[in-house]
Design an enzyme around this catalytic site. Structure first.
Site, PDB file in Angstrom:
ATOM      1  N   HIS A 128       2.745 -26.901  22.786  1.00  0.00           N
ATOM      2  CA  HIS A 128       2.022 -27.344  21.571  1.00  0.00           C
ATOM      3  C   HIS A 128       2.441 -28.729  21.053  1.00  0.00           C
ATOM      4  CE1 HIS A 128       5.643 -25.606  19.900  1.00  0.00           C
ATOM      5  NE2 HIS A 128       5.197 -24.368  19.888  1.00  0.00           N
ATOM      6  N   ASP A 181      -1.624 -20.793  21.962  1.00  0.00           N
ATOM      7  CA  ASP A 181      -0.534 -20.359  21.087  1.00  0.00           C
ATOM      8  C   ASP A 181      -1.026 -19.231  20.188  1.00  0.00           C
ATOM      9  OD1 ASP A 181       1.883 -20.061  19.817  1.00  0.00           O
ATOM     10  OD2 ASP A 181       1.830 -21.975  18.752  1.00  0.00           O
ATOM     11  N   HIS A 234       0.426 -19.638  26.933  1.00  0.00           N
ATOM     12  CA  HIS A 234       1.188 -19.557  25.685  1.00  0.00           C
ATOM     13  C   HIS A 234       0.527 -18.581  24.722  1.00  0.00           C
ATOM     14  CE1 HIS A 234       3.704 -22.005  22.567  1.00  0.00           C
ATOM     15  NE2 HIS A 234       3.610 -20.732  22.203  1.00  0.00           N
ATOM     16  N   ASP A 258      10.516 -19.984  22.655  1.00  0.00           N
ATOM     17  CA  ASP A 258       9.426 -20.357  21.752  1.00  0.00           C
ATOM     18  C   ASP A 258       9.641 -19.810  20.344  1.00  0.00           C
ATOM     19  OD1 ASP A 258       6.863 -21.719  21.453  1.00  0.00           O
ATOM     20  OD2 ASP A 258       6.177 -19.733  20.876  1.00  0.00           O
ATOM     21  N   PHE A 309       4.186 -18.439  10.070  1.00  0.00           N
ATOM     22  CA  PHE A 309       3.545 -19.502  10.852  1.00  0.00           C
ATOM     23  C   PHE A 309       2.610 -18.875  11.892  1.00  0.00           C
ATOM     24  CE2 PHE A 309       7.497 -21.828   9.704  1.00  0.00           C
ATOM     25  CZ  PHE A 309       6.975 -23.056   9.329  1.00  0.00           C
ATOM     26  N   GLY A 310       1.469 -19.535  12.174  1.00  0.00           N
ATOM     27  CA  GLY A 310       0.685 -19.179  13.348  1.00  0.00           C
ATOM     28  C   GLY A 310      -0.705 -18.658  13.064  1.00  0.00           C
TER      29      GLY A 310
END
Length: 420
Positions: free
Chosen positions: A226, A299, A55, A147, A317-318
């Protein structure tokens, strides 16, 4: 030319590894070197198989200000990952055979490590038009995912699962009901404290419960990306007890952080799904230890400084993860004595290889691809985003002292990263 890596520690024993034609020819106490062999002295280092991350986001093409295949794979090699699977949310989205074929070629051309490509479940990731699953599988798709987006309609998901099951593929799913998510950015437990919109775990668990029933009906191989909540862990545990073909991953940030650790409006703590409660985090750790959760995946989500500027309310995000996952897992699980190194490595090698049928990845056995990582497990170091090979520097783990420093990484016997 053959290579021999000598004086390395494997499973607590001083060992040697012989590499020939990109494969591991032998692993043992000692080997006689053929004339002309390259000798690599691994004294003081521990050898593990190259890690596998199912991922990651490399942002290439279309978003290369965030990351490229080259910089992403450099980060992977520096983090000990020799095989990665990239998500299809690039520009254009990987939802057509021609686009996939072009991307597979680009991954091979630009990647320092083995870069497998995941294709979209539906056109453009957000529609209800299921992609040509069979043709994409034939063209090299390693799995199917939207995703970043949950599949909103049960009818669409049922159609997609039937198509994936028919070709023996695997679906890796971002669970998010848009209506329940309702624009939230943090767990409800942190919402009032931080003055930010809450994103309920029901957004994840309701789609998971739905999908488990659809797996029961179709037999589709289904992987949960996740996992973030205690209830999701329990749903997966029950589904596995029934023998359903379900696997799951957890990210290091959901294992090692929770909403109580967000002390202010720090955008490096914004990810999707969000950090949940301490009870959720403990349930994730327990689920990993008892096998309910099969593997760890980073991720890896690189962003520019501009993307992560401002407030948690409106930034991207992330966080990045390829260069922090191994040392964090080593520090929190192995150095602490919770599990041995072999168990920790299985979450990052054996389990993802088995779960995604990644036979091109090696497991440090004779006959396998010579995907090998040499670690210094004695030297402590601090996580420093400025030293990252990734374009992304967005991490909440900056400054943490850890062990498990990657010294050398080999892919098919070729050195692709060296700390020295």
């Amino acid at each position: 030319m053959d290579k021999i890596i000598k004086n390395v520690i494997i499973d607590g024993q001083k060992s040697a590894i012989v590499i020939s034609d990109g494969k591991i020819a032998g692993v043992g106490r000692a080997f006689a070197a053929k004339p002309g062999s390259e000798i690599i002295d691994g004294k003081g280092m521990t050898a593990i198989p190259g890690l596998v991350d199912v991922h990651v986001h490399f942002r290439d093409p279309g978003l290369t200000e965030k990351e490229t295949i080259r910089t992403g794979s450099e980060a992977a090699a520096a983090g000990g990952f020799t095989t990665v699977l990239t998500m299809p949310n690039v520009l254009p989205v990987i939802d057509q055979v021609a686009t996939l074929e072009k991307q597979v070629a680009l991954n091979k051309e630009k990647g320092l490590v083995k870069v497998g490509q995941i294709a979209a479940i539906t056109d453009e990731l957000t529609t209800d038009r299921v992609t040509d699953i069979a043709a994409l599988k034939q063209a090299g798709a390693k799995a199917f995912s939207n995703d970043g987006h949950g599949v909103q309609e049960a009818k669409t998901m049922l159609e997609a699962m039937k198509a994936v099951a028919a070709v023996g593929g695997i679906m890796t799913v971002h669970l998010e009901d848009n209506g329940l998510a309702d624009g939230g950015v943090v767990d409800p437990a942190a919402s009032e404290r931080l003055g930010l919109p809450g994103l309920t775990a029901l957004s994840e668990t309701t789609q998971l419960a739905r999908d488990i029933e659809l797996v029961r009906a179709t037999g589709c191989r289904y992987h949960v990306a996740h996992v973030s909540s205690q209830q999701s862990v329990e749903l997966i545990r029950q589904a596995k007890k029934e023998g359903l073909p379900i696997t799951a991953e957890v990210s290091p940030h959901h294992l090692f952080l929770d909403e109580s650790m967000i002390q202010g409006d720090d955008t490096n703590f914004k990810m999707n799904p969000p950090l949940r409660t301490k009870e959720d985090r403990y349930a994730l750790i327990a689920g990993l230890l008892d096998g309910t959760i099969d593997m760890i995946a980073s991720d890896h989500a690189p962003h520019t400084e501009e993307d992560k500027a401002g407030s948690i309310a409106d930034c991207a995000f992330g966080i990045v993860g390829l260069e922090t996952t191994l040392p964090l897992v080593y520090e929190r699980f192995v150095a602490s004595g919770l599990v041995d190194l072999k168990t920790a490595v299985s979450w990052l090698n054996k389990k993802p290889i088995e779960g995604f049928a990644l036979n091109e990845a090696g497991q440090l056995r004779a006959g396998d691809a010579a995907d090998i990582v040499l670690l210094d497990v004695e030297q402590a170091f601090q996580i420093n985003p400025e030293s990252f090979h990734s374009k992304g520097k967005n991490t909440p783990f900056a400054g943490e002292e850890v062990h498990g420093l990657v010294m050398k990484t080999f892919v098919d016997g070729q050195l692709v990263f060296s700390k020295e």
